[in-house]
Design an enzyme around this catalytic site. Sequence first.
Site, PDB file in Angstrom:
ATOM      1  CB  SER A  81      -0.889  -0.009   1.238  1.00 32.04           C
ATOM      2  OG  SER A  81      -0.100  -0.338   2.370  1.00 32.04           O
ATOM      3  CB  THR A 188      -1.588   5.661   4.269  1.00 28.21           C
ATOM      4  OG1 THR A 188      -2.336   5.768   3.075  1.00 28.21           O
ATOM      5  CG2 THR A 188      -0.692   6.872   4.433  1.00 28.21           C
ATOM      6  CB  THR A 206      -0.409   6.288   0.605  1.00 33.05           C
ATOM      7  OG1 THR A 206      -1.298   5.195   0.485  1.00 33.05           O
ATOM      8  CG2 THR A 206      -0.972   7.462  -0.176  1.00 33.05           C
ATOM      9  NE  ARG A 216      -8.604   8.169  -3.919  1.00 31.28           N
ATOM     10  CZ  ARG A 216      -7.961   7.911  -2.781  1.00 31.28           C
ATOM     11  NH1 ARG A 216      -6.673   7.655  -2.793  1.00 31.28           N
ATOM     12  NH2 ARG A 216      -8.587   7.906  -1.644  1.00 31.28           N
ATOM     13  CB  THR A 239      -4.240   5.351   7.653  1.00 33.37           C
ATOM     14  OG1 THR A 239      -4.244   4.283   6.696  1.00 33.37           O
ATOM     15  CG2 THR A 239      -4.761   4.806   8.973  1.00 33.37           C
ATOM     16  N   GLY A 240      -6.755   5.347   5.806  1.00 34.57           N
ATOM     17  CA  GLY A 240      -8.110   4.903   5.506  1.00 34.57           C
ATOM     18  C   GLY A 240      -8.632   5.592   4.262  1.00 34.57           C
TER      19      GLY A 240
HETATM   20  N1  ASP Z   1      -5.592   7.431   2.867  1.00 37.87           N
HETATM   21  C1  ASP Z   1      -5.161   6.748   1.681  1.00 37.87           C
HETATM   22  C2  ASP Z   1      -5.891   7.243   0.492  1.00 37.87           C
HETATM   23  O1  ASP Z   1      -7.076   7.500   0.571  1.00 37.87           O
HETATM   24  C3  ASP Z   1      -5.365   5.288   1.749  1.00 37.87           C
HETATM   25  C4  ASP Z   1      -4.659   4.616   2.882  1.00 37.87           C
HETATM   26  O2  ASP Z   1      -4.671   5.028   4.027  1.00 37.87           O
HETATM   27  O3  ASP Z   1      -4.040   3.607   2.599  1.00 37.87           O
HETATM   28  O4  ASP Z   1      -5.282   7.320  -0.550  1.00 37.87           O
END
Ligand code: ASP
Length: 329
Positions: A81, A188, A206, A216, A239-240
């Site tokens: 990731s 991330t 990330t 995106r 993160t998320g």
């Molecule tokens: N926050 C990151 C994103 O939306 C994803 C992740 O936390 O892995 O790109």
Amino acid sequence: MITRGTFITRISGGIIGLSLPDYAWPVNHFAGNNLPVVISTWRHGVAANETAWKILSDNGYALDAVEAGVRVSEADPGVNSVGYGGIPDATGKVTLDANIMDEKGRAGSVSYLQHIKHPISVARLVMEKTPHVMLSGRGALKFAMENGFNKEKLLTNAARQRWKRWKTEEKVYKPEINSENQEGDHDTISMLAVDSESRICGACTTSGLAFKMHGRVGDSPIIGAGLFVDGEIGAAAATGTGELVMKTLGSFLVVENMRNGMTPFQACEAAIIRITKKIPDFSEYQVGFIALSKSGEYGAASISPGFEYAVATAEFTGLKEADSWMKAQ
Ligand code: ASP
């Protein structure tokens, strides 16, 4: 199974339109002034913290620590990731986002960067060598190459195989992240560190959501969303699912909550509660925040259970699980 729930705390009292939790001492809270401290998101944060800790425990600079720390995840093909080995977008391209901030409020970021294994170091150069904050896409790549970075192939065979499977079996972009589908798709690395001279810095890097739409960009390179540092107060990172964090400017909100008197845990909790109030289908997604105060207190909170974060201090090294709004049954 997960149900709608609350944090361990109940809400009372109010501050700048938010609520101050009224509760016993939060589980993730660390009281003490024992600097340095480094925290980072997810299990791969343990190895990243180890590298950061070597710098911090040698009285090094927090900025060097967070950069070196997250580079460990960027270089690890097993971390799918972040950086090299990251899961590609829907068209099979690995596109990277990163962001770094120092204790003086300086910031640098890159978004939609391809072919460069260490976007965090490019972000640092944007901060230190340009009058700008963010470079994106081809411009960011050109800047990186002019500054000595080499183009590399970031798509590993394992990541390509996953993408191929996704293309034949699923095809549909599914942004939702629940606790059953957490590992690997949205991890991330965000790292926050305060050094022995109380300088607090943060980094976030990330490959973004797995199989995201081509083009995106998520929260991670956006100052105030994926990461925010205020050298007088503290730092926060996310993160998320970045879309939820961007819509609520989550990391900035966490730092402002700390400025208004909340502990790092309370500040993260209030930012998650903000998401639950503003985003109707929040329970379909995962978001986690980590926060660190200038004095070395830290905390974390998430929407769904399962958000782990790594901690390294003189007293404790290891993983903790954040308290979550939704509860596992
Ligand atoms: N926050 C990151 C994103 O939306 C994803 C992740 O936390 O892995 O790109």
